[in-house]
Motif scaffolding. Structure first.
Motif, PDB file in Angstrom:
ATOM      1  N   CYS A  44      -8.410  15.596  -0.696  1.00  0.00           N
ATOM      2  CA  CYS A  44      -8.840  13.867   0.068  1.00  0.00           C
ATOM      3  C   CYS A  44      -9.517  14.265   0.996  1.00  0.00           C
ATOM      4  O   CYS A  44      -9.893  14.671   1.729  1.00  0.00           O
ATOM      5  CB  CYS A  44      -8.434  13.282  -0.870  1.00  0.00           C
ATOM      6  SG  CYS A  44      -9.310  11.845  -2.357  1.00  0.00           S
ATOM      7  N   GLY A  45      -8.122  15.354   2.216  1.00  0.00           N
ATOM      8  CA  GLY A  45      -7.836  15.342   3.409  1.00  0.00           C
ATOM      9  C   GLY A  45      -8.901  16.357   3.888  1.00  0.00           C
ATOM     10  O   GLY A  45      -9.245  16.528   4.954  1.00  0.00           O
ATOM     11  N   LEU A  57      -8.153   4.310  -1.146  1.00  0.00           N
ATOM     12  CA  LEU A  57      -8.933   3.938  -1.680  1.00  0.00           C
ATOM     13  C   LEU A  57      -9.364   4.577  -3.338  1.00  0.00           C
ATOM     14  O   LEU A  57      -9.978   3.843  -3.834  1.00  0.00           O
ATOM     15  CB  LEU A  57     -10.429   4.300  -0.565  1.00  0.00           C
ATOM     16  CG  LEU A  57     -10.744   3.040   0.212  1.00  0.00           C
ATOM     17  CD1 LEU A  57     -11.444   3.742   1.137  1.00  0.00           C
ATOM     18  CD2 LEU A  57     -10.012   2.208  -0.031  1.00  0.00           C
ATOM     19  N   ASP A  74     -10.085   8.705   0.800  1.00  0.00           N
ATOM     20  CA  ASP A  74      -9.225   8.294   1.648  1.00  0.00           C
ATOM     21  C   ASP A  74      -8.674   8.371  -0.240  1.00  0.00           C
ATOM     22  O   ASP A  74      -9.037   7.160  -1.317  1.00  0.00           O
ATOM     23  CB  ASP A  74      -9.354   7.063   1.812  1.00  0.00           C
ATOM     24  CG  ASP A  74      -7.948   6.231   2.040  1.00  0.00           C
ATOM     25  OD1 ASP A  74      -6.948   7.046   1.395  1.00  0.00           O
ATOM     26  OD2 ASP A  74      -8.108   5.160   3.033  1.00  0.00           O
ATOM     27  N   SER A 109       1.088  -1.251   0.241  1.00  0.00           N
ATOM     28  CA  SER A 109       0.153   0.394   0.457  1.00  0.00           C
ATOM     29  C   SER A 109       0.733   1.256  -0.562  1.00  0.00           C
ATOM     30  O   SER A 109       1.063   2.208  -0.725  1.00  0.00           O
ATOM     31  CB  SER A 109      -0.985   0.021   1.543  1.00  0.00           C
ATOM     32  OG  SER A 109      -0.389   0.025   2.165  1.00  0.00           O
TER      33      SER A 109
END
Length: 340
Positions: A263-264, A272, A269, A250
């Motif tokens: 995204c934060g 994802l 995520d 990952s």
């Protein structure tokens, strides 16, 4: 403009650009194109269907849609390690779209990308559609005989690589779904520039034609697929055809930096999105141990990243994070996936 006026106009545009195209004996204007294959060459053909409200929205700039319609098919040709040569584009258009500037802008975008990769528009079709825009894109490519890179030749011990970054197109789609639009201000703020970058990853993907040719012509890739449905799904497709499994890390997956940034702030995520989002149109490929040293660091300014290794456990797709390892289900896009 009548249908036949349209055909004549597109015929002139294509002829002006590619009058000297090798191997194309007869192009637009007859019942079929005539292509004379060269000795020692395999012909590679791919087709993609884009449907309004499924694959794109009408609000998308027509010029970018023209580029995307060609780009998605060029990506398939790249995944075979082949060189794209000819294209066929067919359109189904509602009457109000036919009467707008859509067609001119669509082909402006199409020809911009076709010019860049020396792809000849060899034909297509036009029809009236009742409600939604429908686009059928066909690209024909060439590869030295017997050298097409397939999905089925990955072996245990092969390294798994991916070009570019992942998750940007999926983040762009989330932005579109919330009403985000492209901006043109030259002095836009940093976040605005990041939004535009993600929207363009979704609307106007860049096919990795250069990487595809290098990996194919130099016989560096043992197996390859483009990331259109999502890394988790496309890796599974490759392993299924090869009768093998995979273990990926990952922490090694190259995340789109703009997706990470935004995204934060939106409770998403980025990992994802990279695993399951799709439409990045990067190349996912495997390399045998004795070929890894021959890989260039970049092609056309695009780097590659090693994300894992092919294993002997048939169709066992797993992902590791530190000491933790778990099964990675296929979570990419499916057109007829059942929804609860």
């Amino acid at each position: 403009m009548s249908e036949f006026d349209f055909i004549d106009r597109i015929r002139r545009l294509a002829k002006d650009r590619f009058a000297g195209a090798s191997a194309l004996s007869l192009g637009i204007g007859d019942d079929a194109a005539v292509i004379q294959p060269r000795p020692g060459v395999d012909t590679v053909v791919t087709t993609d269907l884009l449907v309004e409200d499924i694959d794109f929205r009408r609000e998308m700039p027509a010029r970018l849609l023209g580029q995307k319609a060609l780009a998605v098919s060029l990506s398939d040709i790249a995944a075979m390690g082949a060189r794209p040569r000819w294209s066929f584009i067919s359109l189904g258009l509602p009457e109000e779209i036919w009467k707008s500037d859509f067609v001119d802008e669509f082909y402006e975008g199409f020809f911009a990308l076709a010019d860049h990769y020396s792809v000849t528009l060899a034909g297509g079709d036009i029809s009236r559609a009742p409600e939604r825009i429908i686009i059928d894109s066909v690209v024909v490519g060439e590869v030295q005989i017997g050298q097409a890179v397939k999905r089925s030749d990955a072996h245990p011990g092969d390294s798994i690589f991916v070009t570019g970054t992942l998750g940007g197109a999926a983040a762009g789609l989330r932005l579109i779904e919330t009403g985000a639009q492209l901006h043109v201000a030259a002095d836009r703020e940093h976040e605005l520039a990041a939004v535009d970058a993600l929207l363009l990853r979704q609307m106007c993907p860049e096919p990795r034609v250069g990487w595809g040719r290098v990996l194919g012509e130099e016989r560096l890739a043992s197996a390859m697929i483009d990331v259109s449905d999502g890394l988790s799904s496309d890796l599974r497709h490759l392993c299924h055809e090869s009768g093998a499994g995979a273990l990926i890390q990952s922490s090694a997956i190259p995340l789109d930096p703009h997706a990470v940034e935004l995204c934060g702030r939106r409770a998403l995520d980025p990992l994802l999105l990279a695993l399951h989002g799709g439409e990045d149109f990067e190349l996912l490929f495997t390399v045998r141990p004795d070929s890894v040293g021959g890989l260039p660091r970049q092609v056309d300014g695009v780097p590659i990243t090693k994300i894992g290794q092919i294993t002997a456990e048939s169709e066992s797709i797993r992902i590791a994070e530190g000491n933790r390892v778990w099964d990675l289900p296929a979570g990419g896009f499916e057109h007829f996936k059942a929804h609860n």
